[in-house]
Design a protein around this motif. Structure first.
Motif, PDB file in Angstrom:
ATOM      1  N   ILE A 178       0.838  -1.201   0.000  1.00 44.51           N
ATOM      2  CA  ILE A 178       0.000   0.000   0.000  1.00 44.51           C
ATOM      3  C   ILE A 178       0.874   1.252   0.000  1.00 44.51           C
ATOM      4  O   ILE A 178       0.657   2.198  -0.750  1.00 44.51           O
ATOM      5  N   TYR A 179       1.910   1.220   0.824  1.00 43.41           N
ATOM      6  CA  TYR A 179       2.840   2.368   0.913  1.00 43.41           C
ATOM      7  C   TYR A 179       3.507   2.626  -0.444  1.00 43.41           C
ATOM      8  O   TYR A 179       3.547   3.755  -0.931  1.00 43.41           O
ATOM      9  N   ASN A 180       4.022   1.549  -1.052  1.00 42.62           N
ATOM     10  CA  ASN A 180       4.697   1.709  -2.349  1.00 42.62           C
ATOM     11  C   ASN A 180       3.738   2.210  -3.416  1.00 42.62           C
ATOM     12  O   ASN A 180       4.109   3.003  -4.277  1.00 42.62           O
ATOM     13  N   THR A 181       2.497   1.728  -3.348  1.00 45.99           N
ATOM     14  CA  THR A 181       1.496   2.183  -4.323  1.00 45.99           C
ATOM     15  C   THR A 181       1.237   3.675  -4.144  1.00 45.99           C
ATOM     16  O   THR A 181       1.157   4.429  -5.108  1.00 45.99           O
ATOM     17  N   PHE A 182       1.106   4.091  -2.894  1.00 46.36           N
ATOM     18  CA  PHE A 182       0.771   5.486  -2.611  1.00 46.36           C
ATOM     19  C   PHE A 182       1.796   6.444  -3.196  1.00 46.36           C
ATOM     20  O   PHE A 182       1.457   7.496  -3.723  1.00 46.36           O
ATOM     21  N   TYR A 183       3.075   6.062  -3.123  1.00 44.35           N
ATOM     22  CA  TYR A 183       4.112   6.966  -3.632  1.00 44.35           C
ATOM     23  C   TYR A 183       4.519   6.658  -5.066  1.00 44.35           C
ATOM     24  O   TYR A 183       5.560   7.107  -5.520  1.00 44.35           O
ATOM     25  N   GLY A 184       3.691   5.914  -5.786  1.00 43.78           N
ATOM     26  CA  GLY A 184       3.931   5.713  -7.210  1.00 43.78           C
ATOM     27  C   GLY A 184       3.635   7.007  -7.956  1.00 43.78           C
ATOM     28  O   GLY A 184       3.053   7.937  -7.389  1.00 43.78           O
ATOM     29  N   GLN A 185       4.039   7.067  -9.235  1.00 47.06           N
ATOM     30  CA  GLN A 185       3.915   8.352  -9.934  1.00 47.06           C
ATOM     31  C   GLN A 185       2.683   8.477 -10.802  1.00 47.06           C
ATOM     32  O   GLN A 185       2.490   9.483 -11.449  1.00 47.06           O
ATOM     33  N   ASN A 186       1.856   7.441 -10.821  1.00 48.25           N
ATOM     34  CA  ASN A 186       0.636   7.579 -11.593  1.00 48.25           C
ATOM     35  C   ASN A 186      -0.251   8.617 -10.914  1.00 48.25           C
ATOM     36  O   ASN A 186      -0.298   8.677  -9.685  1.00 48.25           O
ATOM     37  N   ALA A 187      -0.938   9.407 -11.735  1.00 48.83           N
ATOM     38  CA  ALA A 187      -1.756  10.480 -11.165  1.00 48.83           C
ATOM     39  C   ALA A 187      -2.821   9.928 -10.219  1.00 48.83           C
ATOM     40  O   ALA A 187      -3.243  10.610  -9.289  1.00 48.83           O
ATOM     41  N   GLY A 188      -3.232   8.671 -10.457  1.00 46.93           N
ATOM     42  CA  GLY A 188      -4.284   8.113  -9.606  1.00 46.93           C
ATOM     43  C   GLY A 188      -3.779   7.221  -8.492  1.00 46.93           C
ATOM     44  O   GLY A 188      -4.571   6.578  -7.806  1.00 46.93           O
ATOM     45  N   SER A 189      -2.452   7.145  -8.307  1.00 50.08           N
ATOM     46  CA  SER A 189      -1.944   6.121  -7.392  1.00 50.08           C
ATOM     47  C   SER A 189      -2.313   6.362  -5.936  1.00 50.08           C
ATOM     48  O   SER A 189      -2.427   5.421  -5.168  1.00 50.08           O
ATOM     49  N   GLN A 190      -2.531   7.611  -5.551  1.00 47.04           N
ATOM     50  CA  GLN A 190      -2.883   7.875  -4.155  1.00 47.04           C
ATOM     51  C   GLN A 190      -4.268   7.304  -3.823  1.00 47.04           C
ATOM     52  O   GLN A 190      -4.437   6.640  -2.801  1.00 47.04           O
ATOM     53  N   GLY A 191      -5.230   7.554  -4.702  1.00 49.74           N
ATOM     54  CA  GLY A 191      -6.577   7.047  -4.471  1.00 49.74           C
ATOM     55  C   GLY A 191      -6.607   5.530  -4.520  1.00 49.74           C
ATOM     56  O   GLY A 191      -7.282   4.874  -3.712  1.00 49.74           O
ATOM     57  N   TYR A 192      -5.834   4.999  -5.432  1.00 48.82           N
ATOM     58  CA  TYR A 192      -5.739   3.554  -5.623  1.00 48.82           C
ATOM     59  C   TYR A 192      -5.158   2.910  -4.348  1.00 48.82           C
ATOM     60  O   TYR A 192      -5.673   1.907  -3.838  1.00 48.82           O
ATOM     61  N   ALA A 193      -4.124   3.518  -3.790  1.00 53.07           N
ATOM     62  CA  ALA A 193      -3.524   3.011  -2.554  1.00 53.07           C
ATOM     63  C   ALA A 193      -4.515   3.140  -1.399  1.00 53.07           C
ATOM     64  O   ALA A 193      -4.600   2.275  -0.532  1.00 53.07           O
ATOM     65  N   GLN A 194      -5.290   4.207  -1.431  1.00 54.32           N
ATOM     66  CA  GLN A 194      -6.276   4.423  -0.373  1.00 54.32           C
ATOM     67  C   GLN A 194      -7.344   3.326  -0.424  1.00 54.32           C
ATOM     68  O   GLN A 194      -7.769   2.827   0.623  1.00 54.32           O
ATOM     69  N   ALA A 195      -7.736   2.941  -1.636  1.00 52.07           N
ATOM     70  CA  ALA A 195      -8.715   1.854  -1.769  1.00 52.07           C
ATOM     71  C   ALA A 195      -8.133   0.564  -1.209  1.00 52.07           C
ATOM     72  O   ALA A 195      -8.811  -0.195  -0.502  1.00 52.07           O
ATOM     73  N   LYS A 196      -6.851   0.316  -1.514  1.00 51.16           N
ATOM     74  CA  LYS A 196      -6.204  -0.878  -0.974  1.00 51.16           C
ATOM     75  C   LYS A 196      -6.214  -0.830   0.552  1.00 51.16           C
ATOM     76  O   LYS A 196      -6.407  -1.840   1.223  1.00 51.16           O
ATOM     77  N   ALA A 197      -5.996   0.378   1.102  1.00 52.07           N
ATOM     78  CA  ALA A 197      -5.943   0.518   2.551  1.00 52.07           C
ATOM     79  C   ALA A 197      -7.294   0.223   3.186  1.00 52.07           C
ATOM     80  O   ALA A 197      -7.365  -0.394   4.249  1.00 52.07           O
ATOM     81  N   VAL A 198      -8.378   0.618   2.496  1.00 50.43           N
ATOM     82  CA  VAL A 198      -9.714   0.337   3.040  1.00 50.43           C
ATOM     83  C   VAL A 198      -9.977  -1.172   2.997  1.00 50.43           C
ATOM     84  O   VAL A 198     -10.465  -1.764   3.970  1.00 50.43           O
ATOM     85  N   ILE A 199      -9.600  -1.808   1.882  1.00 51.30           N
ATOM     86  CA  ILE A 199      -9.771  -3.265   1.782  1.00 51.30           C
ATOM     87  C   ILE A 199      -8.969  -3.936   2.901  1.00 51.30           C
ATOM     88  O   ILE A 199      -9.427  -4.859   3.571  1.00 51.30           O
ATOM     89  N   PHE A 200      -7.789  -3.434   3.102  1.00 49.20           N
ATOM     90  CA  PHE A 200      -6.883  -3.955   4.133  1.00 49.20           C
ATOM     91  C   PHE A 200      -7.542  -3.858   5.519  1.00 49.20           C
ATOM     92  O   PHE A 200      -7.530  -4.805   6.304  1.00 49.20           O
TER      93      PHE A 200
END
Lengths: 300, 465
Positions: A256-278
């Motif tokens: 989740i952490y690595n996803t959040f700091y990825g460079q895709n414009a949507g990666s923060q929201g995507y990581a946040q979704a993973k965090a909610v699933i988590f």
């Protein structure tokens, strides 16, 4: 008697009247520190954002993406395996140590302190210390903890056990000391052997401790982050023919952490979704486990 | 009973006071910082007829106090001390508050993300590469024709957004290559003149390594692949592949290409193998690091050190003759190669900051590059600053870079700044190179090539998908 009864009533009346004043600050702190960020976190998982003040609602797209990410699924299974293995080893060893230290052997207090101490060291520091220890040994064989998935896995298990056994031991000791002496004595008089006393009397009586320790070690296993980052950071990777990589020792929180700091414009929201699933996963598993072990508890 | 009630109430009050005191502390410290919040309070005051006559005088002085403030989120931990000094100098001189916060090494993007969301975000921050432009262009002021942009004497490292906005401008110029201790090369019976291409470098390095025990020093310093050192290879040395590929394409990359051909991977392998096979530390021990390459170089334990111009102050005292040579890797015509020159240190002004703060920041930047004392201090810390009024650099490695250019050699630009999804890309490449170091077979090199070339396309797709 009547007078006492009425004074108890008066106290409870007072508590119910003024209770909100005592509860107020705690409730406010809880809302500010937990409820609000949690609600905001769920909202952000439905958004595309770089800064949380600039979030743009996009619906469930982040969740679809998260479920179809092979790295996330790999991290899930790897974390599940890690959590189960560490749960069993930590609890068996912690109980054994607690049992040994409640048999009245000399120096029990010193041992308790020593076993508990690793728990006082932060995860990142522990990770780096253990990485030096493992590599000190593995370099003799021309390899390193970053070279083999199995080294990384068992390295994390050893580290986690070293850190957690002392903590669980303290809980088990408290449980063991609460087992009524007369029950043990009755078992002895009835001719029960030591192992029969352990399994038929002691363990059923420490079930509340087992419940809390298994809950803690299961959730700790799932939430592991610092140690994972410092010890392996997901290495080794298996490089697939197309250039994608499977990070063989990456656990959920690190993913989740690595996803959040990825460079895709949507990666923060995507990581946040993973965090909610988590969160849902850890909460669900934790509650299921609590319900299961609670059933085994006996009333004294 | 009454006593009970009283005690309850008292206790509850104490708890509430404790809580409010906590909150109060926060808002108290915020007040002087936040000018926009303070503004509405001054408005009603002005409406009071009595206050008006008196209010005029202090207002005349107010511009000084309310001329905005500067908050610089610094990217280079090694420059923190100098920047704090500069900040104090500027505040003493103008009264404008300057806050410099330095992000811990390797955590700039995380820190920037967190800081930009605050009510008082950085007014001056770093957008150092195309990935940064992509992430932060909406927060960057267009610097075209601004006083600071007009001070530049070299615009090659300017960064533009796809719609042509000048989002950031360099404040430090750097170069990297292979740092050499010529005294050790000569002590081994060789001359620097022998090293004009890969074959020359290979002959010297392999000879020194073979006689390391007899000479008392080795060819290359350790080449750790842990996160504190791996960027020297997966970031900087990888540049030679990108650069020559860029040259073959006939254009200078303006944005990240979607894929690579990997045409120069053998050259990358040549140089990388030469470094790790002829070094103070066995290649199988590089994955977890823990070696001190800089110390090996300054204590004379190795003659070659893969690093950059920012190491000048660290090595020049112990090795005053230290110089830098290009990444010789066996490319045709590389006798005319120069050093890798560029920068990742580019200033951007936060366009979402108040106009007052934007102006204060601009004034501060101009002062940094025009004030003789300030610019001298900064040049010493930043190696070189590409501004008209800044003093010339005293950095020996940048002097070497200029000498190559003066000799008609080509300077290699930092194509590495285009690496897509840089952290993931580099982590994957590092893992592949660790496997290759443990067992340097062709099959394992193929995995490195996959991570290098296919990994680029994969990460490009991940970023743009």
């Amino acid at each position: 008697m009547k007078k006492r009864h009425s004074s108890v009533n008066a106290v409870s009346r007072t508590i119910s009247k003024w209770g909100w004043l005592f509860m107020g600050p705690v409730v406010v702190a809880f809302v500010i520190g937990f409820v609000w960020p949690f609600v905001q976190g769920i909202y952000l998982s439905l958004c595309k954002f770089r800064l949380i003040s600039d979030a743009q609602f996009i619906g469930l797209g982040n969740y679809t993406k998260a479920f179809s990410d092979p790295g996330f699924l790999h991290a899930f299974w790897y974390t599940a395996l890690f959590a189960v293995v560490s749960l069993v080893i930590i609890n068996v060893l912690a109980f054994a140590v607690a049992y040994a230290l409640t048999q009245g052997i000399k120096g029990s207090n010193l041992f308790r302190t020593v076993f508990f101490m690793p728990n006082l060291i932060g995860g990142i520091v522990l990770g780096y210390i253990w990485s030096m220890i493992f590599d000190g040994i593995l370099s003799r064989y021309g390899t390193s903890i970053l070279m083999e998935t199995k080294y990384g896995f068992w390295g994390l298990i050893i580290l986690m056990c070293w850190q957690q056994i002392g903590y669980m031991m303290i809980i088990y000791i408290a449980g063991l000391q609460a087992v009524p002496e007369d029950m043990i004595e009755a078992a002895r008089i009835d001719g029960a052997s030591k192992s029969q006393t352990l399994f038929k009397v002691t363990i059923p009586n420490v079930m509340p401790s087992i419940t809390i320790c298994t809950f803690l070690s299961l959730t700790n296993g799932f939430k592991l982050f610092d140690q994972n980052l410092a010890l392996t950071a997901g290495q080794p990777f298996i490089i697939q023919p197309g250039g994608t990589a499977v990070k063989t020792t990456e656990m959920l929180a690190l993913n989740i952490y690595n996803t959040f700091y990825g460079q895709n414009a949507g990666s923060q929201g995507y990581a946040q979704a993973k965090a909610v699933i988590f969160f849902v996963l850890v909460a669900g598993l934790g509650l299921a486990q609590l319900a299961f072990t609670r059933k085994k508890e006996v009333q004294q | 009973m009454k006593l009970n009630k009283l005690i309850c109430l008292l206790l509850a009050l104490v708890l509430c006071v404790g809580l409010l005191a906590g909150c109060g502390g926060g808002s108290g410290s915020k007040e002087p910082e936040s000018e926009s919040e303070a503004a509405p309070e001054t408005q009603p005051e002005a409406e009071e007829p009595e206050a008006e006559p008196e209010a005029e005088e202090p207002e005349a002085e107010e511009p000084e106090a309310a001329a905005g403030s500067v908050y610089w989120l610094n990217f280079k931990p090694e420059s923190d001390e100098v920047l704090q000094q500069i900040a104090t100098m500027y505040t003493d001189k103008t009264g404008v508050p300057v806050k410099v916060v330095t992000a811990a090494s390797g955590t700039y993007s995380q820190t920037l993300n967190a800081e930009m969301d605050k009510s008082e975000p950085p007014t001056l921050f770093v957008i150092g590469n195309t990935a940064g432009v992509r992430d932060w262009q909406d927060y960057a002021l267009d610097l075209t024709d601004t006083p600071i942009a007009n001070e530049l004497n070299n615009t090659a490292a300017n960064l533009y957004s796809p719609d042509g906005k000048l989002v950031s401008i360099p404040y430090s110029m750097e170069c990297y290559g292979i740092i050499v201790n010529p005294d050790l090369v000569e002590a081994a019976g060789h001359s620097m003149d022998e090293i004009t291409n890969f074959d020359g470098l290979k002959t010297v390095a392999e000879d020194i390594h073979a006689r390391a025990a007899e000479l008392g020093f080795d060819a290359f310093t350790s080449n750790d692949m842990d996160s504190s050192s791996n960027w020297r290879y997966v970031g900087h040395m990888a540049n030679l592949e990108y650069y020559y590929e860029e040259q073959d394409s006939g254009t200078t990359w303006a944005e990240c290409p979607a894929s690579l051909t990997g045409a120069y991977m053998d050259n990358f392998r040549n140089l990388y193998d030469l470094c790790v096979n002829n070094s103070t530390v066995d290649r199988t021990e590089l994955a977890t690091g823990g070696h001190d390459a800089q110390n090996e170089f300054i204590t004379g334990k190795a003659a070659f050190y893969v690093e950059g111009s920012w190491k000048w102050s660290a090595v020049s005292e112990a090795v005053p003759n230290a110089t830098m040579i290009p990444y010789y890797c066996g490319v045709e015509g590389e006798e005319k190669a120069g050093l890798n020159c560029g920068t990742e240190n580019c200033w951007a002004i936060n366009c979402k900051a108040s106009e007052e703060n934007q102006k204060a920041t601009m004034d501060f930047m101009v002062w940094c590059v025009t004030d003789p004392e300030a610019s001298a201090l900064l040049v010493e810390s930043f190696s070189a600053m590409p501004y008209k009024q800044c003093p010339a650099s005293t950095n020996g490695f940048l002097t070497a870079a200029d000498a190559y250019v003066a000799d008609g050699c080509y300077s290699m630009d930092w194509a590495t700044n285009f690496q897509p999804n840089v952290d993931e890309y580099r982590a994957t490449l590092t893992s592949a190179m660790n496997q290759y170091n443990a067992d340097p077979t062709d099959a394992n090199w193929d995995t490195v090539v996959t991570a290098f070339v296919d990994g680029w396309a994969t990460q490009y797709a991940a970023v743009n998908g």
